[in-house]
Design an enzyme around this catalytic site. Structure first.
Site, short mmCIF file in Angstrom:
data_model
loop_
_atom_site.label_atom_id
_atom_site.label_comp_id
_atom_site.label_asym_id
_atom_site.label_seq_id
_atom_site.Cartn_x
_atom_site.Cartn_y
_atom_site.Cartn_z
N CYS A 184 0.85 -1.20 0.00
CA CYS A 184 0.00 0.00 0.00
C CYS A 184 0.89 1.25 0.00
O CYS A 184 0.60 2.26 -0.65
CB CYS A 184 -0.90 0.03 1.23
N HIS A 188 1.12 5.22 -1.43
CA HIS A 188 0.41 6.06 -0.46
C HIS A 188 1.23 6.46 0.75
O HIS A 188 0.73 6.49 1.88
CB HIS A 188 -0.87 5.35 0.00
N ARG A 232 -12.80 -0.47 -2.42
CA ARG A 232 -11.57 0.31 -2.61
C ARG A 232 -10.33 -0.55 -2.30
O ARG A 232 -9.35 -0.56 -3.05
CB ARG A 232 -11.62 1.56 -1.72
N CYS A 236 -7.50 -1.88 -4.97
CA CYS A 236 -6.09 -1.52 -4.77
C CYS A 236 -5.22 -2.78 -4.87
O CYS A 236 -4.19 -2.79 -5.54
CB CYS A 236 -5.87 -0.86 -3.42
#
Lengths: 275, 208
Positions: A184, A188, A232, A236
């Site tokens: 992730c 991010h 979501r 991802c």
């Protein structure tokens, strides 16, 4: 159905806006690209088809359903049986009856099984809608979350299982895997980054987590669907080249706990609308 | 050794009394638990099997040090390990066709569970890098590569660096955000040569 027609024309109009924005940006260069994308995003805020999902979800919430023919009136989202007002702003949380930390989707499935008499597989069916295949879960989520609009995020971190979920989510966020070594954090963990022209929130900062988390679920113009936070995360991981995240799995709840808790203090502002 | 000591120490506390062990749970234990929970939370779909959650040494170390400064000796070890994995071109030629390279740089499909396993696999370079000035839709996770060889020189050294970096970015910068396109069998040797051409051919729009 009028709903379908409205979505179709809305999508066409927004599609034109995208083409126009990109065409203009080619003429004017990079600074102007960013401006045009910002203008496009502002234009999206004028009307949000998510209201259609909210209305359908409210009806689903209040109507008797399932083999036992009961509504969600006895479903406790953490604020008492049937209380939806402000409930989402305090999720995920630990539920003693299930002895588990649950996000909204997981809790809805739990109520469908324990109160409405659905089997677990039936309750889990169709978490994400597609053309001609509307998802009840997405509609229910749209309704429940709409009842937290303007409410400050206040996710608890008191019970040991809540703390455990948060700590696990924090670790999962940086877990590298797959063919591309992505976690992730690859996309991010820094301010001001983009994929193509899409801005990426820095979810490791409070401001970034607040801005991102409080704007899901969202109506996705490019898909003509309302998408939940479970979606979501699922999408991802698809782009991370991971296998498929299981709906309401422990990892999905832990990651949601990590991000929702980091968004504490910000006013919830969804269902939103995104490109 | 230290990790073992911590684990045994924790087990000892459990044997005597449960109290205190939860708070003394080491960072390593939480990481291990997170990996286990992840593995039970995914299902195989299409070409993406559960083995994609199994970490190699590089992924494991980069995860372990994700929120900390990477110690110099660990970084050197990762770079050495990955340098050894680079397969240099057998014919000694670096340059493919920059036009194919541009297509590969644009192509975002490949390796996702939603992708046709027989379909195209691209590098998706524009997701993170600026390349040709004609493409305005580029990301910023990686540095701009516009005028890559114009700035560095149209030399074998520049081309070898580009080839090696695309093959295995961790050989040059441990725990890079960039996928190891050759090492992880995302792109073929020919595709990597085409990308080297996109970056270092004087005729490529990247160098205009």
């Amino acid at each position: 159905m009028p709903a379908t027609k409205f979505q179709g024309s809305a999508r066409a109009a927004f599609g034109f806006a995208v083409v126009a924005a990109i065409a203009m940006s080619v003429a004017h260069g990079q600074v102007s690209t960013v401006d045009e994308i910002a203008r496009y995003r502002a234009a999206l805020q004028d009307g949000n088809p998510a209201e259609l999902w909210e209305a359908r979800g409210e009806n689903l919430w209040k109507s008797p359903r399932g083999p036992k023919n009961v509504s969600f009136a006895a479903c406790d989202l953490g604020q008492g049986p049937g209380v939806v007002k402000g409930a989402y702003a305090q999720l995920p949380r630990y539920f003693a009856d299930a002895d588990r930390v649950m996000d909204l989707e997981t809790r809805l499935v739990y109520c469908m099984v324990t109160q409405q008499g659905y089997t677990q597989p039936d309750a889990m069916k169709g978490p994400f809608g597609g053309p001609g295949n509307k998802s009840d879960i997405e509609a229910l989520v749209a309704y429940v979350t709409s009842q937290s609009r303007g409410v400050k995020m206040n996710v608890p971190l008191a019970h040991p299982k809540e703390k455990e979920a948060f700590a696990l989510g924090e670790k999962m966020f940086v877990y590298r895997g797959g063919t591309h070594d992505f976690s992730c954090a690859t996309c991010h963990a820094e301010d001001g980054k983009r994929i193509r022209l899409q801005d990426l929130p820095n979810l490791m900062t409070v401001a970034g987590a607040q801005k991102a988390y409080t704007t899901w679920p969202a109506y996705r113009v490019s898909q003509g669907e309302l998408r939940t936070f479970q979606w979501r995360l699922n999408d991802c991981f698809r782009q991370q080249r991971f296998p498929e995240l299981i709906f309401t799995s422990d990892a999905s709840i832990a990651l949601t706990m990590y991000l929702a808790r980091n968004a504490n203090g910000a006013a919830f502002d969804a269902p939103a609308i995104k490109r | 050794m230290r990790k073992h000591f911590l684990l045994w120490g924790c087990a000892g506390v459990i044997a005597v009394a449960m109290v205190g062990c939860a708070t003394a749970q080491s960072d390593v234990d939480v990481s291990r638990q997170a990996a286990a929970v992840l593995k039970s939370s995914f299902k195989a779909n299409g070409q993406a099997g559960l083995d994609r959650l199994d970490q190699d040494e590089t992924q494991r170390l980069c995860t372990q040090y994700a929120n900390k400064a990477l110690p110099k000796d660990v970084a050197e070890m990762i770079e050495k390990l990955n340098t050894a994995s680079i397969k240099w071109p057998a014919d000694g030629k670096w340059l493919g066709d920059w036009k194919n390279g541009e297509r590969i740089a644009q192509e975002g499909r490949g390796k996702q569970f939603s992708d046709d396993p027989k379909g195209p696999v691209g590098g998706n370079c524009y997701a993170c890098h600026q390349l040709t000035p004609q493409e305005v839709s580029y990301g910023t996770i990686g540095p701009s590569l516009y005028q890559f060889a114009k700035l560095r020189g149209y030399t074998d050294e520049t081309r070898k660096y580009a080839y090696g970096k695309i093959w295995n970015a961790d050989a040059y910068s441990a725990c890079s955000n960039m996928p190891r396109f050759g090492h992880s069998q995302i792109l073929t040797e020919q595709q990597i040569k085409d990308l080297v051409a996109l970056l270092t051919d004087p005729d490529s729009p990247v160098n205009k």
